[in-house]
Design a protein around this motif. Structure first.
Motif, PDB file in Angstrom:
ATOM      1  N   ASN A 221      -0.153  14.181   2.723  1.00  0.00           N
ATOM      2  CA  ASN A 221      -1.108  13.770   3.010  1.00  0.00           C
ATOM      3  C   ASN A 221      -1.009  14.664   4.027  1.00  0.00           C
ATOM      4  O   ASN A 221      -0.882  14.860   5.192  1.00  0.00           O
ATOM      5  CB  ASN A 221      -0.740  12.299   3.445  1.00  0.00           C
TER       6      ASN A 221
ATOM      7  N   GLY B  96       1.336  -1.055  -0.131  1.00  0.00           N
ATOM      8  CA  GLY B  96       0.481   0.316  -0.150  1.00  0.00           C
ATOM      9  C   GLY B  96       1.012   1.013  -0.017  1.00  0.00           C
ATOM     10  O   GLY B  96       2.021   1.519   0.682  1.00  0.00           O
ATOM     11  N   LYS B  97       0.249   2.020  -0.486  1.00  0.00           N
ATOM     12  CA  LYS B  97       0.955   3.955  -0.610  1.00  0.00           C
ATOM     13  C   LYS B  97       0.365   4.823   0.582  1.00  0.00           C
ATOM     14  O   LYS B  97      -0.646   5.424  -0.719  1.00  0.00           O
ATOM     15  CB  LYS B  97       1.427   4.222  -2.224  1.00  0.00           C
ATOM     16  N   ASP B  98      -0.002   4.866   1.285  1.00  0.00           N
ATOM     17  CA  ASP B  98      -0.956   5.812   2.215  1.00  0.00           C
ATOM     18  C   ASP B  98       0.147   6.070   3.186  1.00  0.00           C
ATOM     19  O   ASP B  98       1.293   5.979   3.209  1.00  0.00           O
ATOM     20  CB  ASP B  98      -2.114   5.127   2.275  1.00  0.00           C
TER      21      ASP B  98
ATOM     22  N   ARG C  90      -0.209   5.110   6.215  1.00  0.00           N
ATOM     23  CA  ARG C  90       0.035   4.736   7.896  1.00  0.00           C
ATOM     24  C   ARG C  90       1.424   3.882   8.073  1.00  0.00           C
ATOM     25  O   ARG C  90       1.672   4.457   8.783  1.00  0.00           O
ATOM     26  CB  ARG C  90      -1.252   3.906   7.859  1.00  0.00           C
TER      27      ARG C  90
ATOM     28  N   SER D  64       2.351  11.133  -2.963  1.00  0.00           N
ATOM     29  CA  SER D  64       1.535  10.765  -2.656  1.00  0.00           C
ATOM     30  C   SER D  64       1.015  10.361  -0.950  1.00  0.00           C
ATOM     31  O   SER D  64       0.256  10.999  -0.363  1.00  0.00           O
ATOM     32  CB  SER D  64       0.049  10.792  -3.097  1.00  0.00           C
ATOM     33  N   GLU D  65       2.319   9.765  -0.254  1.00  0.00           N
ATOM     34  CA  GLU D  65       1.700   9.165   0.816  1.00  0.00           C
ATOM     35  C   GLU D  65       2.552  10.167   1.672  1.00  0.00           C
ATOM     36  O   GLU D  65       2.169  10.188   2.835  1.00  0.00           O
ATOM     37  CB  GLU D  65       2.311   7.505   0.873  1.00  0.00           C
TER      38      GLU D  65
END
Length: 123
Positions: free
Chosen positions: A112, A79-81, A83, A108-109
């Motif tokens: 944020n 995942g690329k977020d 967290r 993008s990560e």
């Protein structure tokens, strides 16, 4: 490798980069590529690297102190977020309140709202 009958496992699916506006945020560069001459733990750079793990991709997030090129924080996973980036900030062996500047490529990560809130809490 050839002497032992081994061959590389090249080819197959590769990670696909999604096109987008490079450095789209209207934020001045505080570091301005001047990574040397800083006190330890005051300026931290963040980046990520992708690696193929089995049939899927995994991402390692690294926090690096450019003063001595030490990896001071890390996390890994799919995942690329935000967290996993926040998880990387939980691993340094020093108080993260020592960090004055956090420098990234603004992917993008990192660009944020969750990361912004965490960094604002440190200020």
């Amino acid at each position: 490798m050839g002497e032992n009958g081994l061959v590389g496992a090249c080819g197959g699916k590769r990670f696909k980069v999604h096109p987008g506006a490079a450095d789209g945020a209207d934020v001045p560069s505080v570091v301005a590529r001047g990574f040397g001459g800083r006190s330890p733990r005051t300026h931290i750079c963040g980046d990520l690297a992708y690696a193929r793990v089995g049939a899927s991709w995994s991402c390692a997030r690294l926090l690096v102190d450019p003063c001595n090129r030490e990896i001071v924080g890390h996390s890994a996973g799919p995942g690329k977020d935000a967290r996993p980036v926040k998880s990387a900030f939980a691993t340094p062996s020093f108080p993260i309140s020592d960090i004055e500047v956090f420098h990234t490529d603004r992917g993008s990560e990192f660009d944020n709202a969750e990361i912004d809130l965490m960094l604002e809490a440190l200020a």
